[in-house]
Scaffold this active site. Structure first.
Site: not given
Ligand code: ADP
Length: 554
Positions: A189, A334, A443, A448
């Protein structure tokens, strides 16, 4: 004990060696083509197969056994494609190194994977040379497309010229069909979220993923395509396009190191690709260049964009100004990487189709998905409930590579599912809409705010080239959004005006009050917005922030 009736079918393993044999015979006339800045270097798949045979013999002669890792430190080009195919097909493991990682990260991943040989492009020797003394497992370096004598090697490391090494070898190699669960290739990654982690793809996962790329509802890649592969071969397998090309015979157009908008468009003018793949930041540059110097790009049947959310304004610009369809896709290193692709349902109205196209797309049949809320409960696929996305399937990682018994970030995997770190919602017919990465969600006062929604909205303003949004600490609200914005050349929009333009799309409390005008959004090694860097600049007081009035508690 096995329960049930066994099938009568053969247990023939899925194998990249089988795909390579198919490519070099059935698809022998397809081509891999590399741009040199002014013209193209061409190689047929037949020739590629013969070179792969020579490379496999050469690597065996250097002592490379099955399971040994062979690194590549290369641009997308013909020689990289040869190595990409020869190494897994001989039963060894390809490790495409991300040339844009920081030197410490590169040393970490090459040592972690224990690369025995590294194949390097000559033009990358200035980057690679200083790393070499720190690469503890490397015994041989092969220099392609350049002068091997330009590399000074430490004691115990031999340097070879690709051309000389291959010329001395026979062209036919008996590529073995190994156990399909064996590792074929590795990618790490890019380290956007911590240390790079290694994913080892199997022959089985690579072949199944290639089939998915070739399906009509995947990328519909076929022999009729000339696919421009801008996404680097070290970034999640160039999204699986090179191995899929072995299966279907799509010709590949490789930009080598010529990744700026001008040479990309020059290569397009010369080679007329039907298909192209790159992250959104590349296309921002290409669209800017096209606005200044129009060029017909309607030879592209489709442009696939992913890696980060595609701004709807970019999709619209491709539709309306260029007459080219953008296909949005979601995936991760992944997930090989194809997880979902945003083809709208066939029966959708034009308006519905647009909403589907700007979503992250529908999961492939073999990819299962679920959403978990903060308490670990599975939430329904009703198009509204939010949760962290988890996926599983035959081309999804079940763990990270570890050279010993210590598990790497085991918390990313549980009950056979991969935790993606992405937050979103899923419709009953399996379309994913991502709200944010969980660590990027802002937040504010217990609610959110999606940084991606704000970015997309700011970037739809005609004066804006790019915008990245981060959450910054706030005493009253915990966090509030800060917009780091890059204006188009020659305009002088201000924060008030940009915020006013958002007011019909967001609730008042969601409107950002912190604005920073910057020259360029910093990018990660694979061209994504690097919010870590913007956060660090903010924390260091290095951002010049325009403060508007924030929301009042009420
Ligand atoms: P890194 O995690 O190092 O950035 P990856 O390329 O594997 O490397 O990143 C995968 C992540 O990229 C996903 O988990 C998701 O957050 C983001 N991503 C990929 N495609 C999209 C997309 N179409 N829309 C939004 N985010 C995306």
């Amino acid at each position: 004990m096995m329960v049930g009736m066994l099938s009568t079918m053969q247990d023939e393993p899925l194998s990249l060696a089988t795909l390579l044999r198919h490519a070099m015979t059935a698809k022998a006339d397809s081509e891999v083509v590399t741009w040199t800045g002014s013209e193209a270097r061409r190689m047929t798949f037949g020739e590629m197969g013969r070179r792969a045979g020579q490379l496999a013999h050469a690597l065996r002669a250097l002592g490379v056994e099955q399971t040994d890792r062979v690194g590549t430190f290369m641009w997308n080009n013909n020689e990289h494609f040869v190595a990409y195919n020869a190494i897994p097909a001989m039963g060894s493991v390809l490790h495409a190194l991300n040339i844009r990682l920081f030197p410490e990260q590169l040393t970490f991943v090459a040592n972690h994977a224990e690369d025995k040989v590294v194949i390097v492009d000559g033009s990358l020797l200035p980057l690679f040379g200083p790393l070499l003394p720190g690469l503890t497992s490397v015994k041989h370096v092969i220099v392609a497309n350049g002068d091997a004598s330009a590399l000074e090697a430490p004691a115990g490391v031999s340097v070879h010229s690709w051309d000389e090494l291959l010329a001395a070898q026979p062209e036919e190699f008996d590529f073995p069909v190994v156990d399909e669960r064996m590792a074929a290739a590795m990618c790490y990654t890019s380290g956007t979220t911590g240390d790079p982690k290694g994913v080892a793809y199997s022959h089985r996962s690579s072949v199944l993923h290639s089939m998915q790329v070739c399906t009509t509802d995947g990328m519909a890649l076929s022999e009729r395509d000339d696919a421009l592969v801008i996404v680097p071969m070290f970034h999640a397998n160039a999204w699986g396009i090179p191995y899929a090309a072995l299966m279907c015979g799509a010709s590949l157009l490789m930009p080598d190191r010529f990744l700026q908008p001008e040479p990309i468009l020059a290569m397009m003018a010369a080679e007329k690709p039907t298909f192209a793949a790159a992250v959104p930041t590349i296309w921002t540059g290409v669209l800017g260049q096209l606005a200044a110097n129009p060029q017909d790009i309607t030879h592209l049947r489709e442009v696939i964009v992913g890696g980060s959310a595609v701004p709807p304004s970019m999709m619209k610009a491709f539709d309306d100004e260029q007459g080219v369809r953008v296909l949005h896709a979601w995936g991760m290193t992944e997930t090989s990487p194809l997880g979902s692709v945003a083809h709208p349902p066939a029966r959708a109205t034009a308006e519905e189709a647009w909403d589907y196209r700007i979503s992250q797309g529908q999961f492939a049949a073999s990819v299962q998905a679920r959403l978990l809320d903060d308490d670990g409960n599975v939430v329904p696929h009703d198009g509204e409930s939010l949760g962290e996305l988890e996926v599983k399937g035959p081309w999804i990682a079940g763990s990270y590579y570890s050279p010993d018994d210590t598990e790497v970030e085991p918390e990313k995997f549980h009950d056979g599912w991969l935790r993606t770190g992405d937050v979103g919602r899923i419709t009953p017919n399996g379309y994913l809409t991502l709200v944010d990465r969980s660590k990027d969600v802002i937040k504010s006062g217990g609610e959110w705010i999606s940084s991606v929604d704000l970015e997309n909205a700011v970037m739809s303003h005609p004066d804006v080239l790019e915008a990245a949004v981060i959450g910054v600490p706030d005493d009253a609200w915990d966090e509030r959004p800060l917009v780091a914005v890059v204006l188009n050349e020659g305009v002088d929009a201000d924060a008030e005006g940009l915020r006013a333009a958002l007011s019909d799309r967001f609730a008042k409390w969601q409107l950002p009050e912190h604005w920073a005008f910057i020259d360029e959004v910093p990018k990660t090694s694979v061209g994504k917005f690097d919010k870590k860097v913007i956060r660090a600049r903010y924390a260091d007081g290095a951002l010049d922030v325009v403060e508007l009035e924030g929301p009042h508690p009420n």
